[in-house]
Design an enzyme around this catalytic site. Sequence first.
Site, short mmCIF file in Angstrom:
data_model
loop_
_atom_site.label_atom_id
_atom_site.label_comp_id
_atom_site.label_asym_id
_atom_site.label_seq_id
_atom_site.Cartn_x
_atom_site.Cartn_y
_atom_site.Cartn_z
N HIS A 34 -51.25 36.73 -13.13
CA HIS A 34 -52.28 36.47 -12.12
C HIS A 34 -51.73 36.80 -10.73
CE1 HIS A 34 -53.19 33.95 -15.62
NE2 HIS A 34 -54.45 33.98 -15.24
N HIS A 266 -57.87 38.42 -10.16
CA HIS A 266 -57.43 37.08 -10.54
C HIS A 266 -56.39 37.12 -11.66
CE1 HIS A 266 -57.42 32.92 -11.90
NE2 HIS A 266 -57.70 33.36 -13.11
N GLU A 413 -59.00 6.78 -16.40
CA GLU A 413 -57.93 6.91 -17.40
C GLU A 413 -57.13 8.20 -17.23
OE1 GLU A 413 -61.25 4.40 -19.12
OE2 GLU A 413 -61.13 6.38 -18.17
N HIS A 475 -65.98 2.18 -29.63
CA HIS A 475 -64.72 1.65 -29.13
C HIS A 475 -63.65 1.54 -30.22
CE1 HIS A 475 -67.13 0.85 -25.66
NE2 HIS A 475 -66.22 0.12 -25.05
#
Length: 663
Positions: A34, A266, A413, A475
Amino acid sequence: MTVHTQIDTTMEDQMANAIRALAMDAVQAANSGHPGAPMGTADIATVLFNRFMKIDPSADKWPDRDRFVMSAGHGSMLVYAINHLLGYDDMGMEQIRNFRQWGYRTAGHPEYGHAKGIEVTTGPLGQGISTAVGMALAERLANARYGDHLVDHYTYVIAGDGCLMEGISHEAIDFAGHHGLGRLIVMWDDNHITIDGDTSVSTSMDQRKRFEAAGWHVQSVDGHDKEAIAAAIEAARAVTDKPSMIACRTIIGFGAPNKQGSHDVHGAPLGAEEVAAAREALGWPHEPFTVPQEIYDAWHKVAARGREARLAWEGRLAANPKREAFEADQSRPDAAALDAAINAYKAKLSDEKPKVATRKASQMALEIVNATLPNTIGGSADLTGSNLTRTSGMKDVTAGDYSGNYVRYGVREHGMAAIMNGIALHGGFVPYGGTFLMFADYARGAIRLSALMGVPVIYVMTHDSIGLGEDGPTHQPVEVLASYRAMPNIRVFRPADAVETAEAWQAALELERTPSMLSLSRQGLPTLRTTHSDTNLTAKGAYVLREANGPRDVTLIGTGSEVEIALAAADKLAAEGIRAAVVSAPCFEAFAEQPEDYRNEVLGEAPRVGVEAAVRQGWDELLGCNGAFVGMTGFGASAPAGTLYEKFGITADAVAAAAKNLI
């Protein structure tokens, strides 16, 4: 550190062009890579290093160095070029020539531990900026303990459009603003380009307002105007109570006259013709992989300046009354002190035989750990009362008061995991943080980088099975254990009682290059290890908890909350004259590393039955070709825990029946 002497702007232009030339030459030679980001951000990076960075390549782990994070990790040649030009002794020109090749340090994306001067593995977008937040937090935590004389550095980040699109960036940006991390300065490579084309095809976000809303100091500059860049960095450094974002409007692939500003530059080599055109446009007549000595000399002045600062710092450290404590924090945890404290605690547990959930047992063990180790940093993703990660005497870390040792990560999280990576990488602290095991997958990208980098972060994951009951299948993490056991270089501990939980904490803290995940129950579990042993049996991964009365007819293997079920099944089998040994297997990865003789002794030659309130994947290495498994085959359900175990057939009767079918 700011350079106040007169800047040779012509030489600074050439310093930046050296980065561009090395980047385009290396990508061209590899026929892969890149070039756009390194060429577009070369001016930003050159100003940063030439005028501000405090770094000494001859002492790459100096604690008070500035940290530089290339969050847009695909632009790795920027990092390698700079480190080569600075004179890192492991980044010679052969490394640059062999970019992306087997056996060389110059990997496609920067990899922590592969070469000096790489602070963090980046490439998965958003991870770098988020990990940098942890580094900046750790700097403030250390500063609160040791003062400006020992801790006084910055964390600088170059982040791209993709980094800011990733969801984790929102979590980290919000956290950094809330905590007032004024030593964090992010330079946004605002080039308006993604792989698909102009950023307008996928986003219309006003990033400046977004950062301002999160409590950041925000500026905008021309990313190719070196004086403007320098002034913006200077202004950002003057703001002490907010992190800073500098929007640097750049041209991707700057200097490649026919491809710059396009997504074509890129992720592919420029091509020989465009490389030649770029050389002419930049006024860089030198052969590939050739840098004039005067340009090396200019870059080496940056290193010399850093060495001078480092030597002065070492003098301050030598005279500082807190030197011993500071150096202890920079070292691994005191294994002898931890061993003595945990063994005394284990003996107490075996005597008192508490029946507690292993999440509670974890908190009890943490009382010992946090009293023994002075530099643990705990936290939770808004589940402190459920994960039980906060112990007595802990103090919250807040904006403006970083003397605490407990972090309220909020419902973030993924951000929490990346921030803990940054704390660990910075050094000086041992981070741990909690959430429900089901939500470990929200954090998976950062947890994977913990494993890939070999960073010993400790993840406290509670509510680890259908045993959490009524909250139901959303859960109940029936597949999560298997997925993390499949990940290389992470230890998944699933302790069966309070004794194993204490041992799991000790084992996790003693690992130097491996993160750990503690999988802990919501429901209460009896103490099974009622005879004390100084040996950390959990660290062995599996062991015989109860041997059969005579030659084995069958071996029952359980983990966590299901070891109790295996023991009950063994009792039922014994009543029928069937001799069953019970093996507790709290950590598959640790057991796999034990000597073959030990593994054979534990597993025996009799048929084997495994029991775990999760799916079977990953168990067959323990069970062998003809083993049986009692566990989950699909998602859970919402009901009381006892009902769920009965309805899903994870019972002592089911284990005993499976054993009899094998005999």
